[in-house]
Write an enzyme that holds these catalytic residues in place. Structure first.
Site, short mmCIF file in Angstrom:
data_model
loop_
_atom_site.label_atom_id
_atom_site.label_comp_id
_atom_site.label_asym_id
_atom_site.label_seq_id
_atom_site.Cartn_x
_atom_site.Cartn_y
_atom_site.Cartn_z
N THR A 140 0.65 -1.24 0.42
CA THR A 140 -0.03 0.10 0.04
C THR A 140 0.93 0.97 0.04
OG1 THR A 140 -1.52 1.00 1.25
CG2 THR A 140 -0.18 0.24 3.03
N GLU B 144 -4.70 -3.08 5.08
CA GLU B 144 -4.29 -3.89 6.43
C GLU B 144 -5.09 -4.49 7.10
OE1 GLU B 144 -3.64 -0.86 5.31
OE2 GLU B 144 -2.05 -0.08 6.19
N LYS C 113 -7.07 22.55 9.71
CA LYS C 113 -7.71 22.36 11.50
C LYS C 113 -7.06 24.47 11.25
CE LYS C 113 -5.86 21.80 15.83
NZ LYS C 113 -5.53 21.47 16.66
N TRP D 184 -11.73 21.87 13.97
CA TRP D 184 -11.35 20.79 13.20
C TRP D 184 -12.33 21.45 12.04
CZ3 TRP D 184 -7.37 18.67 12.46
CH2 TRP D 184 -5.90 18.52 13.90
P1 AMP Z 1 -6.15 1.17 0.49
O1 AMP Z 1 -5.19 0.96 1.76
O2 AMP Z 1 -5.28 1.52 -0.25
O3 AMP Z 1 -7.28 0.61 0.12
O4 AMP Z 1 -6.33 3.11 1.66
C1 AMP Z 1 -7.17 2.26 3.31
C2 AMP Z 1 -8.03 4.19 3.36
O5 AMP Z 1 -8.96 4.39 2.58
C3 AMP Z 1 -8.38 3.71 4.45
O6 AMP Z 1 -7.72 3.79 6.07
C4 AMP Z 1 -9.25 5.65 4.38
O7 AMP Z 1 -8.52 6.44 4.67
C5 AMP Z 1 -10.04 5.48 2.93
N1 AMP Z 1 -11.18 4.52 2.98
C6 AMP Z 1 -11.37 3.32 2.33
N2 AMP Z 1 -12.84 3.34 2.12
C7 AMP Z 1 -13.28 4.60 2.63
C8 AMP Z 1 -15.00 4.33 3.44
N3 AMP Z 1 -15.73 3.90 3.03
N4 AMP Z 1 -15.17 6.28 3.40
C9 AMP Z 1 -13.68 6.82 3.15
N5 AMP Z 1 -12.66 6.55 3.21
C10 AMP Z 1 -12.62 4.95 2.60
#
Ligand code: AMP
Length: 543
Positions: A185, A332, A441, A446
């Site tokens: 990732t 993860e 911020k 926030w």
């Molecule tokens: P990745 O590992 O590239 O899939 O990224 C994961 C990140 O994507 C998470 O920690 C979130 O910040 C974001 N994410 C995944 N699904 C959602 C969702 N449904 N709504 C908001 N953020 C999301």
């Protein structure tokens, strides 16, 4: 031992598909047309591939990398490595050559399987690879017809399979805790971080994806993952579908919303999955050509990877009778962790507007996982307001990054710290407010960039919107909005009109100081908004 301790493995999933769903179909869109076969064929070819890998010296615990689009050969690799005790490591082809080199060397992959169309990428990196000893091109061509290239030794996939053992003996002593998959990732800075998946994690995740109150994947479904197979195993869909015998429709190289709509109609797709960007693109086409595409077979479009804008969910429902299933996860978390579906008592009592508010949350924790939302005061109350960082643990939550110092900052006392800021309401619905680093911020308070983006994208003329915090001498940071106007409305709308539209929804100090019209929001390699690049370009706006 009170109960049988039989291992939960990918081998079980594959054998089940062969035994119970031999004639169910897998459809693969290739550069030269549609390819169809069945789980029975897929089983046999997967064993052949395992036998080829074994002849190349791949053994237990070894990693084999893939650089490929979503198609049937990639699916075979998804199963061949796990069932022989090896690890399939999917690589994101859109990363920079430096990151691809880093990933392949860091994982110590032995073999690289790649699509013919991605040969130029392999040509750009192969001289720097320290452990890859064999390259296999996934193509119909025979070795005599392979293109001239410096990539060596190079083999032709179909030729290898044709000469391989269809009865390759699968080991029966795999442990469910053996590693079998791997994904990297992207990090905000520095090299990508690797996550290893075990058989048990992928098995339980597949079961969780089938639960009626999560994604309810089943044999009746025809599933099209737009999400690439290098992005958290296409969210586990190829494994879940094989477990249930669902028909899989793999959209092949460079799919577009148009490709998807055509495949939905031809193959009677019931469930599809992708990031919001792809759904926003699809919505534009559906709006532009009403009635052109038959989407009546679809029961749900799974949206994950970034927040699904409320306005988008509403538009799909009201204008096209299509349901967005909002889900949340990360590399993860294998990835499914939260899924939004409405509890029956809420279904009965809420207004349509309130139901939409729920559909726009990331939803409820999937059974099997544990969660905490924590701030300086401890766990936050279930009031839908108090923000904290979202933590998880459970059988498909990673425990570390692969050989990486950064494990320390993210995995603490048995909990994965997601870096996402969230609230939870009295019903247990989680709402992601923002990534920690994306919160704005201002004057010590926030502001959620996601909330502002959602509101902006609800404007009928807005295609996409991103909000970032820009350093400000007085307020520390101020929100700045970037807006992409739909083609048909370009030049007909002012920034004042856009801001007026969202003003009633927010406190005055939340309203962005400015709106900049741009042609498109920069995207990450998996199609999410790349706000880092906007921040870099605009950090000196007020200084
Ligand atoms: P990745 O590992 O590239 O899939 O990224 C994961 C990140 O994507 C998470 O920690 C979130 O910040 C974001 N994410 C995944 N699904 C959602 C969702 N449904 N709504 C908001 N953020 C999301």
């Amino acid at each position: 031992m009170y109960m049988m301790d039989t291992p939960l493995t990918i081998t079980h999933i594959l054998r089940r598909a062969r035994n119970f769903f031999p004639n169910n179909e897998i459809v693969s869109r290739l550069a030269d047309g549609i390819f169809r076969y069945t789980y029975k064929d897929m089983y046999e070819r997967t064993l052949r591939l395992a036998s080829v890998m074994s002849e190349f010296g791949v053994s237990r615990g070894d990693k084999v990398a893939t650089l490929a689009w979503n198609d049937h050969r990639h699916l075979e690799a998804y199963f061949a490595m796990p069932v022989m005790g090896a690890i399939v490591h999917t690589v994101n082809m859109r990363l920079s050559p430096e990151h691809i080199i880093y990933i392949l060397n860091h994982a110590e992959d032995k073999v690289l399987l790649f699509d013919e169309s991605l040969l130029p990428i392999v040509e750009g990196v192969h001289e720097h690879l320290k452990t890859v000893k064999v390259f296999v091109m996934m193509t119909n061509k025979s070795s005599a017809d392979l293109p001239q290239t410096s990539v060596k030794p190079l083999y032709a996939y179909e030729e290898l399979l044709a000469g391989a053992d269809p009865n390759f003996p699968l080991p029966d002593d795999l442990s469910e805790n053996d590693p079998c998959g791997m994904c990297y990732t992207s990090a905000t800075t520095g090299n990508p971080k690797g996550v290893i998946y075990t058989h048990r994690a992928l098995f339980l995740h597949s079961m969780a994806s089938g639960l009626a109150d999560s994604l309810a994947l089943s044999e009746s479904d025809v599933v099209l993952p737009f999400v690439p197979m290098f992005h958290v195993n296409a969210w586990g869909i190829p494994y879940s579908c094989t477990m249930y015998g669902s028909k899989q429709v793999l959209p092949g190289p460079v799919p577009t919303p148009q490709t998807l709509l055509e495949l939905y109609e031809q193959e009677k797709v019931t469930v599809s999955a992708g990031v919001p960007t792809i759904w926003l693109g699809m919505l534009q086409i559906l709006d532009q050509f009403p009635g052109k595409y038959d989407t009546s077979s679809i029961r749900g479009l799974i949206s994950g990877g970034a927040a699904a804008p409320r306005g988008m969910i509403k538009a799909f429902k009201e204008r096209h009778n299509l349901t967005i299933l909002h889900a949340y996860g990360m590399t993860e978390t294998t990835p499914l962790a939260l899924a939004s579906r409405l509890k029956p008592h809420l279904e009965k009592k809420l207004t349509d507007d309130e139901k939409l508010d729920y559909a726009a949350t990331q939803g409820l924790l999937v059974p099997g996982l544990e969660m905490k939302i924590v701030n300086e005061q401890g766990e936050v109350p279930w009031d839908g307001k108090t923000m904290g960082e979202l933590w998880f643990r459970g059988p498909w939550i990673a425990g570390e990054y692969y050989k990486d110092e950064r494990t320390k900052g993210t995995f603490v006392d048995g909990w994965l710290h997601t870096g996402d800021v969230a609230t939870i309401n009295e019903e247990g619905y989680v709402r992601i407010v923002d990534r920690t680093k994306d919160l704005v911020k201002s004057g010590g308070e926030w502001i959620s960039s996601v909330d502002l983006e959602n509101a902006l994208m609800a404007h009928p003329a807005v295609l996409e919107a991103a909000v970032i915090g820009v350093p400000h001498p007085k307020w520390q940071e101020r929100p700045l909005a970037f807006v992409v106007i739909k083609e048909a409305q370009k030049g007909k709308i002012t920034k004042e009109e856009i801001l007026e539209f969202i003003t009633p929804q927010f406190a005055k100090w939340w309203i962005p100081d400015d709106v900049l019209f741009i042609d498109s929001i920069p995207k990450t390699t998996v199609g999410k908004f790349l706000k880092r690049s906007l921040r870099e370009d605009y950090q000196n706006l007020y200084n």
